[in-house]
Design an enzyme around this catalytic site. Sequence first.
Site, short mmCIF file in Angstrom:
data_model
loop_
_atom_site.label_atom_id
_atom_site.label_comp_id
_atom_site.label_asym_id
_atom_site.label_seq_id
_atom_site.Cartn_x
_atom_site.Cartn_y
_atom_site.Cartn_z
N ARG A 35 0.84 -1.20 0.00
CA ARG A 35 0.00 0.00 0.00
C ARG A 35 0.87 1.25 0.00
O ARG A 35 1.76 1.39 0.83
CB ARG A 35 -0.90 0.00 1.24
CG ARG A 35 -1.68 1.29 1.48
CD ARG A 35 -2.57 1.10 2.71
NE ARG A 35 -3.27 2.32 3.12
CZ ARG A 35 -3.03 2.97 4.26
NH1 ARG A 35 -2.11 2.53 5.11
NH2 ARG A 35 -3.73 4.06 4.56
N ARG A 76 -10.45 19.66 9.91
CA ARG A 76 -9.66 20.04 11.09
C ARG A 76 -10.07 21.41 11.58
O ARG A 76 -10.51 22.27 10.80
CB ARG A 76 -8.15 20.04 10.76
CG ARG A 76 -7.63 18.68 10.29
CD ARG A 76 -6.13 18.70 10.05
NE ARG A 76 -5.66 17.43 9.55
CZ ARG A 76 -5.40 16.36 10.28
NH1 ARG A 76 -5.57 16.43 11.61
NH2 ARG A 76 -4.98 15.24 9.75
N LYS A 218 -13.39 2.71 0.77
CA LYS A 218 -13.12 2.58 2.20
C LYS A 218 -14.40 2.93 2.97
O LYS A 218 -14.92 4.03 2.83
CB LYS A 218 -11.97 3.50 2.61
CG LYS A 218 -10.64 3.11 1.96
CD LYS A 218 -9.58 4.17 2.13
CE LYS A 218 -9.14 4.33 3.57
NZ LYS A 218 -7.99 5.27 3.67
N THR A 276 -6.81 -1.33 10.09
CA THR A 276 -6.66 -0.40 11.21
C THR A 276 -6.41 -1.10 12.55
O THR A 276 -7.23 -1.88 13.02
CB THR A 276 -7.87 0.54 11.37
OG1 THR A 276 -8.27 1.05 10.11
CG2 THR A 276 -7.50 1.71 12.28
#
Length: 482
Positions: A35, A76, A218, A276
Amino acid sequence: MRNERNIKIVATLGPASSDYNMIRALYEAGADVFRLNMSHGTHEEQAERHAIIRKVEADVGTPIGILGDLQGPKLRCGVFANDAGEELENGQTFRFDLDDAPGDSRRVQLPHPEIFAALEPETRLLVNDGKIRARVKTCGKDFAECVIEAGGTISNRKGVNVPDVVLPLKALTEKDRKDLEFVCELGVDWLAMSFVQRPEDVEEGRALAKGRAAVLAKIEKPAAVAAYDAILAASDGIMVARGDLGVELPVEQLPPIQKRLIRGARGAAKPVIVATQMLESMIESPMPTRAEVSDVATAIYEGADAIMLSAESAAGDYPVEAVTTMSNVALQVENDPTYLNVIEASRKVERTTVADGIVAAAREIAEATEIKAICCFTQSGATATLVARERPHVPIIALTPLVTTARRLCLTWGTRCCVTGEVDRFKMAVVSAAKATREIGLGTEADQIVVTAGVPFNTTGTTNILRVAPCDERLIFSADPD
């Protein structure tokens, strides 16, 4: 010597794994797909890693898959006058707005007008991976007045999650578009799209990829879970990205969601990766925790196609050990009689086509007799993924004239990929399959294989023929003019 197992391992490359020796070592330890994380590193660094992977591929003589993972939009907050940040207390009010003035204990900039456009009273805002939780009381087009429900330290540019609404944001930022074009031109095999909320996000990525890479969605947003069936239909594969998903949803909901996503992808014959924090402690430790080992094993028992390492292989102190551990756990699980029982019990597939029937028959024949492998000729990879959906007890050998197809199939459960020449007769296909089985070491001339293909050859979606053949087919038929 690589241990062959059915589930595939995806290893992320980064500062700890950027030279030839390390990438070769990761491959030999068991990595099937590498990846390239476009959230980190320059285009020049990623191009160098890509070139090294292809050099390793040439040296070992086996196709290796490459996954380009796009960053997606990152939400953010702004900066604070106090660089150390501010301490937010439970029950206090706190304001997010578009004002670019430095923040203080009462407010901070949230430079995303799209968020304010979607907010409603009682919507949650999660800051710093959910460590701080705020609930909207009043809001407008440029502000949200919130009550802090779980306090903590908020500091410069911490991530913000908005789990309760579908944000009017596209999955591809301007950076993502540039990265997408770069990795597609570079020659990656899979393209992973972040921040997918709706099938249109996947379709946009597919249009830009123009067939140069398969598109993988995803699943990391509650909206994506809600729209999963439509997203799955639009995608070539799925990643269960448990990082942001675990922030935006109660953690106790993750296990059943993971099972449902895996089951859905498998039913659609599309590869699914579980990702993850699988061996998170191995970033700094040569040994995983027992809970991490159980987490890896759970994904294998659930029938996932692949399991992924992130920082463990990209920036950790023990990248090779992490891949080795993952491979060893997989081998142990796959040799457990309980694993076979679980896989068989979960084999609930709606079969509606000739190809569905052919691959189901191939599996049943292989499991009822002394068959060494199921060999499938495939142009697009569809036949191999259908065979893999059956989760047979014998190895799958995918033979294709296209190296791009072979590389993409590196992500598919139980599949060993061989690049062959073009064939125009089924007998030639059987001879090639027998030869590949012997060369890989899965059978001798005394053994038998099952061969599936589509006639006419080199046409996608025509799987319509099956034959049980001996592995010495070359001795019997290779000189036969018919």
